[in-house]
Enzyme design. Sequence first.
Site, short mmCIF file in Angstrom:
data_model
loop_
_atom_site.label_atom_id
_atom_site.label_comp_id
_atom_site.label_asym_id
_atom_site.label_seq_id
_atom_site.Cartn_x
_atom_site.Cartn_y
_atom_site.Cartn_z
N GLU A 189 53.20 72.96 29.32
CA GLU A 189 54.36 73.55 29.99
C GLU A 189 55.63 72.72 29.76
OE1 GLU A 189 54.83 76.36 31.65
OE2 GLU A 189 52.78 77.10 31.58
N GLY A 224 62.66 66.49 20.79
CA GLY A 224 63.93 66.70 21.47
C GLY A 224 63.81 66.65 22.98
#
Length: 352
Positions: free
Chosen positions: A33, A77
């Site tokens: 998640e 990122g």
Amino acid sequence: MALRRSLLLWYQHQGRELPWRNIDDPYAIWVSEIMLQQTQVKTVIPYYQRWLAQFPNIQTLATSDLQTVLKAWEGLGYYTRARNLYKTAQIILKDYRGIFPRELEKVVKLPGIGRTTAGGILSSAFNQPISILDGNVKRVLARLVALSDPPAKAIQFLWDVSDSLLDPDNPRDFNQGLMDLGATICTRSQPKCLLCPWLSHCQAYQQGKQNQLPMREDSSPLPHKKIGVAVIYNNAGEILIDRRPDKGLLGGLWEFPGGKIEENETVEECIKREILEEIAIDIEVGEHLITLDYAYTHFKVTLIVHLCRHVAGEPQAIECQEIRWTTLDEIDSFPFPKANSKIIEALRNNQP
DNA sequence: CACCCGTGGGT
DNA sequence: TACCCAAGGGT
């Protein structure tokens, strides 16, 4: 309700097979998640598999060191996600005896877990009836009700819709099905409406607006910065790298030093000035190595990289956490942002 | 609440 | 090319 039944039936036959499906380990689902926040499934899968091999459980993650964790996240990122994953693993180990909590009130308090991620974890891992509102769901629901505002202006309303639709008997499959519908059928461009189980319920389709919805926010053009970057060699042939502050852009990652090119300043002047200001050493700015254009979320940069030579002074960590001399052989052990990886690649190609 | 925070892929 | 935006959260 017909909406629930048709979605579940569609999901049963057309749902995606993903590595974090059909498992019941809340840790693995939590990791997935977090990685999936603002990140496409295809990008996540290899990171997810490597991560679970390296950190198979909460205790392993919590007792690793941050640089190792950031190295495993390198290239994904939004590095605060990795920092929060690590921080939360330590909280769970300390406050919950290493067991992922099942109560929504506890889960949403954990760093890096908001309402959507909490609902995703608890519905997926424990089949709890908690709704979600991620990018896919926003788009699907905005079309379903032909929302006339941009989704960002109607968040509360969309949460209410998501709550009211959720199947209390099958929350796991309903939430997963809703996201799959958004990812594979109700896509941003060219939605495959004729294959959609909600075709007859979709107000956007009935109004012929499926290609115009959801409405977009108008955005202003991004600022563009030019940065002079130094790859500094010493007499031993080592390269100088620095570690960025923990907070802010690319927090905790390593980089080649440099800074913004001011007006009426050449790249060479900028690099010499920045290195003196940030690291307190005198350098000689040599030949141009590479120029890279890079687009971040809120600005664009052009990195102009020069090979440099250390002349005088002992490097000091003034605007960073740490400074090291390293070699091309050892440099892979440090986590770097993508833009800097390309500089390293250019250095390797530049080797005699 | 507006803004910050990466990277890759699609159009 | 330039822009949009993905399984969002923190501040």
